[in-house]
Write an enzyme that holds these catalytic residues in place. Structure first.
Site, short mmCIF file in Angstrom:
data_model
loop_
_atom_site.label_atom_id
_atom_site.label_comp_id
_atom_site.label_asym_id
_atom_site.label_seq_id
_atom_site.Cartn_x
_atom_site.Cartn_y
_atom_site.Cartn_z
N LYS A 84 -7.18 16.21 4.06
CA LYS A 84 -7.02 17.01 5.28
C LYS A 84 -6.04 18.16 5.03
O LYS A 84 -6.30 19.31 5.43
CB LYS A 84 -6.54 16.12 6.43
CG LYS A 84 -7.60 15.17 6.95
CD LYS A 84 -8.81 15.93 7.50
CE LYS A 84 -9.85 14.98 8.08
NZ LYS A 84 -11.04 15.73 8.60
N TYR A 95 -6.94 10.23 1.93
CA TYR A 95 -7.54 10.78 3.16
C TYR A 95 -6.67 11.90 3.70
O TYR A 95 -7.14 13.02 3.93
CB TYR A 95 -7.67 9.69 4.23
CG TYR A 95 -7.88 10.25 5.61
CD1 TYR A 95 -6.84 10.26 6.55
CD2 TYR A 95 -9.10 10.80 5.98
CE1 TYR A 95 -7.01 10.81 7.81
CE2 TYR A 95 -9.28 11.34 7.24
CZ TYR A 95 -8.23 11.34 8.15
OH TYR A 95 -8.42 11.89 9.40
N SER A 137 -5.49 16.02 10.90
CA SER A 137 -5.00 14.68 11.22
C SER A 137 -3.49 14.60 11.15
O SER A 137 -2.86 15.24 10.31
CB SER A 137 -5.58 13.68 10.20
OG SER A 137 -4.91 12.45 10.28
C1 WQD Z 1 -2.71 1.68 14.02
C2 WQD Z 1 -1.66 0.59 13.98
C3 WQD Z 1 -1.63 -0.64 11.91
C4 WQD Z 1 -5.58 -2.52 12.48
C5 WQD Z 1 -5.65 6.34 12.23
C6 WQD Z 1 -6.89 6.77 11.54
C7 WQD Z 1 -6.70 8.06 10.80
C8 WQD Z 1 -5.93 9.07 11.61
C9 WQD Z 1 -4.67 8.49 12.18
C10 WQD Z 1 -7.28 10.78 12.61
C11 WQD Z 1 -0.95 0.51 12.62
C12 WQD Z 1 -2.03 -1.55 13.08
C13 WQD Z 1 -4.43 -1.76 12.64
C14 WQD Z 1 -5.49 -3.94 12.52
C15 WQD Z 1 -3.12 -3.75 12.90
N1 WQD Z 1 -6.74 9.55 12.68
N2 WQD Z 1 -3.24 -2.37 12.85
N3 WQD Z 1 -4.26 -4.49 12.72
O1 WQD Z 1 -3.50 3.78 10.55
O2 WQD Z 1 -2.56 5.14 12.49
O3 WQD Z 1 -4.72 5.81 11.32
O4 WQD Z 1 -5.04 7.37 12.96
O5 WQD Z 1 -7.30 11.50 11.70
O6 WQD Z 1 -7.99 8.57 10.52
O7 WQD Z 1 -7.28 5.79 10.62
O8 WQD Z 1 -4.63 3.80 12.83
O9 WQD Z 1 -5.71 2.05 14.15
O10 WQD Z 1 -5.71 1.81 11.63
O11 WQD Z 1 -3.57 1.50 12.89
O12 WQD Z 1 -2.02 -4.28 13.07
O13 WQD Z 1 -6.50 -4.70 12.37
O14 WQD Z 1 -2.30 -0.67 14.15
O15 WQD Z 1 -0.76 -1.32 11.01
O16 WQD Z 1 0.41 0.18 12.88
P1 WQD Z 1 -3.74 4.60 11.75
P2 WQD Z 1 -5.00 2.25 12.87
#
Ligand code: WQD
Length: 340
Positions: A155, A151, A127
């Site tokens: 990884k 998490y 990741s």
């Molecule tokens: C993306 C953006 C939030 C939800 C994910 C996976 C993790 C890893 C990396 C593979 C951020 C914003 C989110 C919401 C929001 N993947 N957001 N409102 O945190 O980058 O991590 O990708 O290994 O497993 O979890 O992804 O989609 O949670 O957030 O504003 O309701 O969207 O702050 O900027 P993240 P995400």
């Protein structure tokens, strides 16, 4: 040369799309999944989408050594793709022991059983979260790693274990793929992202608001040092991620030891930009409100994807519009996700 590939977590979001890609390219596929965070329905949909059946599917937890060993004894496994694990950054903060037990313990059991059965080819699901709050983007595979949550640390711990195993067992061939933000769905709309409960991730939450399942999106922070103040990520179409895993399997014999590759597009998209793109692709409004930052979040994570281009001559091909269009098609056809 088709192979028999054992896919752990094969009923999950990325796992199911990878199974379709492997089947479509003539490989035999054996799925191992405990269905804690995936639906058995996905298995039927994989076969329907690919137009050919899985070789087998076993309801097994990768930490169950005996059951896992029986699976390996039943099939001529050439290579393993290891997806099975927990993957929610926020959840890992409150359940660290469960994350280490499943993600690290499960990987150790898998490696032990692989060795018992003489299987030494592995593609590991890592990741981009191992990079933590990166000081400079885009991120290459040589960028410093500094995980900031349990998490991401599981990884990176698995990557270190794999390095040590490869150093000790000369015949091991391991590719660790650090993917960025997989989103979207197979264009058929038959399979897609169907998280249990309230989605942690942005894209499924947006899709559920658009289809009327959720009232509105909460944007976690609009005071980041980005173009519009909201978080920027490198969204990659799940079919590109699936293709990347299939290409990785086909390049496992390029050399021994462990190699690490980023899977991203190199393009950053903010939360508000993704909302606008999804409204455009779906024709549906996505009401939203701005709130405080989410603990553990970073401002920007964008890949430098050039290493896989140099190594495999492969690159992503699907853009943000395709990601939103395909995610919407799955959500519209499956408003409540897979039938429970
Ligand atoms: C993306 C953006 C939030 C939800 C994910 C996976 C993790 C890893 C990396 C593979 C951020 C914003 C989110 C919401 C929001 N993947 N957001 N409102 O945190 O980058 O991590 O990708 O290994 O497993 O979890 O992804 O989609 O949670 O957030 O504003 O309701 O969207 O702050 O900027 P993240 P995400």
């Amino acid at each position: 040369m088709p192979k028999t590939v054992l896919v752990t977590g094969g009923a999950g979001f990325i796992g199911s799309h990878t199974c379709v890609e492997l089947l479509a390219h003539g490989h035999e596929v054996v799925v191992v999944d405990n269905h804690v965070n995936s639906s058995p329905q996905a298995l039927d949909r994989i076969a329907k989408t690919a137009g050919r059946p899985l070789a087998a599917a076993h309801r097994v937890d990768v930490r169950d050594r005996r059951a896992l060993s029986e699976v390996f004894a039943s099939h001529p496994v050439d290579a393993v793709i290891h997806f099975a694990g927990h993957k929610a950054v926020g959840e890992s903060v409150s359940l660290p022991v469960e994350y280490y037990d499943t993600n690290v313990g499960g990987t150790c059991t898998l490696l032990s059983v692989m060795r018992e059965h003489g299987v030494h080819r592995l593609v590991f699901s890592s990741s981009c979260s191992v990079y933590g709050d990166a000081r400079s983007v885009p991120l290459t595979e040589r960028s410093p790693v500094a995980p900031t949550n349990p998490y991401a640390r599981t990884k990176l711990t698995c990557e270190r274990i794999l390095e040590d195993v490869c150093a000790h067992l000369g015949e091991m061939k391991v590719l660790a793929l650090r993917y960025f933000n997989p989103v979207g769905a197979h264009p058929s709309g038959l399979i897609g992202e169907d998280p249990r409960g309230v989605p942690n991730n942005l894209m499924p939450y947006i899709a559920q608001v658009a289809v009327g399942r959720r009232e509105r999106l909460t944007v976690f922070g609009a005071d980041y040092p980005t173009s519009d103040g909201t978080g920027v990520r490198d969204y990659i179409h799940v079919m590109d991620v699936a293709e990347g895993h299939r290409v990785a399997v086909e390049h496992l014999d390029d050399g021994t030891g462990m190699r690490v590759f980023n899977l991203g597009t190199g393009t950053g998209t903010s939360v508000l930009q993704l909302v606008a793109a999804f409204e455009e692709a779906s024709g549906r409004p996505v009401p939203h409100r701005i709130a405080e930052r989410r603990a553990g979040d970073v401002a920007t994570l964008v890949a430098d994807p050039s290493a896989v281009v140099r190594a495999w001559g492969w690159t992503t091909t699907r853009d943000l519009t395709a990601m939103c269009r395909d995610a919407w098609r799955f959500q519209e056809l499956n408003p409540d996700g897979y039938p429970r």
